[in-house]
Design a protein around this motif. Structure first.
Motif, PDB file in Angstrom:
ATOM      1  N   PHE A   7       0.836  -1.197   0.000  1.00  0.00           N
ATOM      2  CA  PHE A   7       0.000   0.000   0.000  1.00  0.00           C
ATOM      3  C   PHE A   7       0.874   1.252   0.000  1.00  0.00           C
ATOM      4  O   PHE A   7       1.744   1.424   0.849  1.00  0.00           O
ATOM      5  N   ASN A   8       0.654   2.131  -0.958  1.00  0.00           N
ATOM      6  CA  ASN A   8       1.394   3.387  -1.053  1.00  0.00           C
ATOM      7  C   ASN A   8       0.401   4.536  -0.942  1.00  0.00           C
ATOM      8  O   ASN A   8      -0.379   4.783  -1.865  1.00  0.00           O
ATOM      9  N   GLY A  28     -11.627  12.717 -18.817  1.00  0.00           N
ATOM     10  CA  GLY A  28     -11.394  11.363 -18.322  1.00  0.00           C
ATOM     11  C   GLY A  28     -10.122  11.222 -17.518  1.00  0.00           C
ATOM     12  O   GLY A  28      -9.125  11.909 -17.762  1.00  0.00           O
ATOM     13  N   GLY A  29     -10.146  10.317 -16.554  1.00  0.00           N
ATOM     14  CA  GLY A  29      -8.997  10.099 -15.690  1.00  0.00           C
ATOM     15  C   GLY A  29      -7.762   9.625 -16.420  1.00  0.00           C
ATOM     16  O   GLY A  29      -6.642   9.858 -15.977  1.00  0.00           O
ATOM     17  N   GLY A  30      -7.944   8.951 -17.558  1.00  0.00           N
ATOM     18  CA  GLY A  30      -6.799   8.450 -18.304  1.00  0.00           C
ATOM     19  C   GLY A  30      -5.873   9.555 -18.767  1.00  0.00           C
ATOM     20  O   GLY A  30      -4.655   9.373 -18.842  1.00  0.00           O
ATOM     21  N   SER A  31      -6.453  10.717 -19.092  1.00  0.00           N
ATOM     22  CA  SER A  31      -5.647  11.851 -19.537  1.00  0.00           C
ATOM     23  C   SER A  31      -4.742  12.358 -18.426  1.00  0.00           C
ATOM     24  O   SER A  31      -3.735  13.014 -18.688  1.00  0.00           O
ATOM     25  N   LEU A  32      -5.109  12.077 -17.193  1.00  0.00           N
ATOM     26  CA  LEU A  32      -4.372  12.587 -16.047  1.00  0.00           C
ATOM     27  C   LEU A  32      -3.618  11.487 -15.299  1.00  0.00           C
ATOM     28  O   LEU A  32      -2.465  11.657 -14.926  1.00  0.00           O
ATOM     29  N   MET A  33      -4.283  10.341 -15.094  1.00  0.00           N
ATOM     30  CA  MET A  33      -3.710   9.309 -14.237  1.00  0.00           C
ATOM     31  C   MET A  33      -2.542   8.580 -14.887  1.00  0.00           C
ATOM     32  O   MET A  33      -1.502   8.370 -14.254  1.00  0.00           O
ATOM     33  N   THR A  34      -2.690   8.173 -16.137  1.00  0.00           N
ATOM     34  CA  THR A  34      -1.626   7.398 -16.787  1.00  0.00           C
ATOM     35  C   THR A  34      -0.303   8.157 -16.844  1.00  0.00           C
ATOM     36  O   THR A  34       0.731   7.623 -16.441  1.00  0.00           O
ATOM     37  N   LEU A  40       5.627  10.445 -12.543  1.00  0.00           N
ATOM     38  CA  LEU A  40       5.874  10.711 -11.128  1.00  0.00           C
ATOM     39  C   LEU A  40       6.298   9.465 -10.360  1.00  0.00           C
ATOM     40  O   LEU A  40       7.186   9.519  -9.503  1.00  0.00           O
ATOM     41  N   PHE A  41       5.670   8.322 -10.680  1.00  0.00           N
ATOM     42  CA  PHE A  41       5.934   7.103  -9.916  1.00  0.00           C
ATOM     43  C   PHE A  41       6.811   6.100 -10.657  1.00  0.00           C
ATOM     44  O   PHE A  41       7.162   5.058 -10.108  1.00  0.00           O
TER      45      PHE A  41
END
Length: 266
Positions: A7-8, A28-34, A40-41
C-alpha cells in the motif's frame, strides 16, 4: 506479498486530486492518471495503461448510474460505438500480448503515443467549439448526410477509440465527445456526454481485463488509487458549478500539453 505491504498512500493522494479534477472538468482520468503514474511514480507504461483502464471502468460506472437515472443516454449511439470499439480493442490487445512489452522500442512507442494523445486532448479542450462548427459547416455544404452514413461514421469512430484507448487509455472523452457533437447536432450535450461515458465502461473494462490476462495490471495500485479518487470525484462534482469553466479547461489543457510534450520528446 499482501495488499497492506504494498500500500502506497501517495497513490491515494494522487487519486484524490485526479478524481477531483475529473469531477470538476469532466475530462477522463486516463488523460491525467496514466502520465502521472509514468512520470511521477516511474510505473512501466504498459502497466500504467492496463491499471488505468480498470480504474476508468470503475469510476465511469458511477457516471453511468447518474446518466441512466437522468435518462441522458442514447443507446443507439452507444451500440454503434461499441460495434467498432470492442473488436478493435480485442485486436489491439492481441497485438500488445504478442510483443515484448519491456523492449525499449515498445516502451518508447506507447509512451510517445500517450504523449501525442495528451497533446490532442489539450487541443480539443481549447478549440472544441471551433472544430465542431467547422465539421458541421463542411457537412452542410455537401449533400444532406444520410442516417446510414452517420451510423457508419459512428462505428468508425468507435473503432478508432478502441485502438487509441486500449493502447494509451486516453481519448474516449475528449475525442469521442467532440466527434459525436459534430455527428449528432440534434442531441443535447448531456446526451452526448452520457452516451460517451456509458460506452467507455465496457470498452475500458474489456481492455483492462485483457491487460490483466497478459499480466499488466497492478491490483494493489488500482485499489489504492480508487481509495482516493472516489471521494475526489464526489467533491469535484460538487465544486464544478462554482468553478469558472473556461479557466479550469485552459489550465488543464496547458498542463496536458506540457506533459504530452515531455513524453514525446523525453
Amino acid at each position: 506479498m499482501d495488499f497492506f505491504s504494498t500500500f502506497n498512500p501517495l497513490y491515494s493522494v494522487s487519486g484524490f486530486f485526479v478524481g477531483m479534477l475529473v469531477g470538476v472538468t469532466g475530462v477522463g482520468g486516463g488523460s491525467l492518471m496514466t502520465p502521472l503514474l509514468v512520470l511521477l511514480f516511474g510505473v512501466h507504461p504498459v502497466t500504467a495503461v492496463g491499471t488505468d483502464l480498470l480504474y476508468a471502468a470503475v469510476t465511469k460506472s458511477a457516471g453511468t448510474l447518474v446518466h441512466g437515472r437522468n435518462k441522458t443516454i442514447d443507446w443507439k449511439v452507444v451500440a454503434r460505438l461499441a460495434a467498432g470499439s470492442l473488436p478493435a480493442a480485442a485486436v489491439t490487445l492481441w497485438f500488445v500480448s504478442g510483443i515484448d512489452r519491456h523492449d525499449i522500442t515498445a516502451v518508447a512507442t506507447i509512451t510517445i503515443a500517450l504523449g501525442y494523445m495528451l497533446i490532442l486532448t489539450a487541443v480539443l479542450l481549447i478549440f472544441r467549439r471551433r472544430i465542431i462548427e467547422k465539421i458541421r459547416h463542411l457537412m452542410r455544404d455537401r449533400r444532406p448526410v444520410q442516417p446510414s452514413t452517420v451510423a457508419t461514421m459512428t462505428i468508425v469512430l468507435g473503432l478508432t477509440l478502441g485502438v487509441l484507448v486500449t493502447l494509451t487509455s486516453v481519448g474516449a472523452g475528449a475525442l469521442g465527445v467532440t466527434v459525436l457533437l459534430a455527428l449528432y447536432p440534434s442531441l443535447h450535450v448531456r446526451e452526448i456526454v452520457g452516451s460517451d461515458i456509458v460506452h467507455a465502461v465496457p470498452l475500458t473494462l474489456a481492455a483492462g481485463m485483457g491487460y490483466w490476462v497478459i499480466g499488466e495490471v497492478d491490483w494493489s495500485m488500482l485499489v489504492t488509487l480508487l481509495v482516493g479518487s472516489i471521494p475526489g470525484i464526489v467533491i469535484g462534482s460538487h465544486l464544478s458549478p462554482r468553478m469558472p469553466d473556461r479557466l479550469v479547461s485552459a489550465m488543464l489543457a496547458i498542463t496536458l500539453a506540457l506533459v504530452g510534450t515531455k513524453l514525446v520528446f523525453a
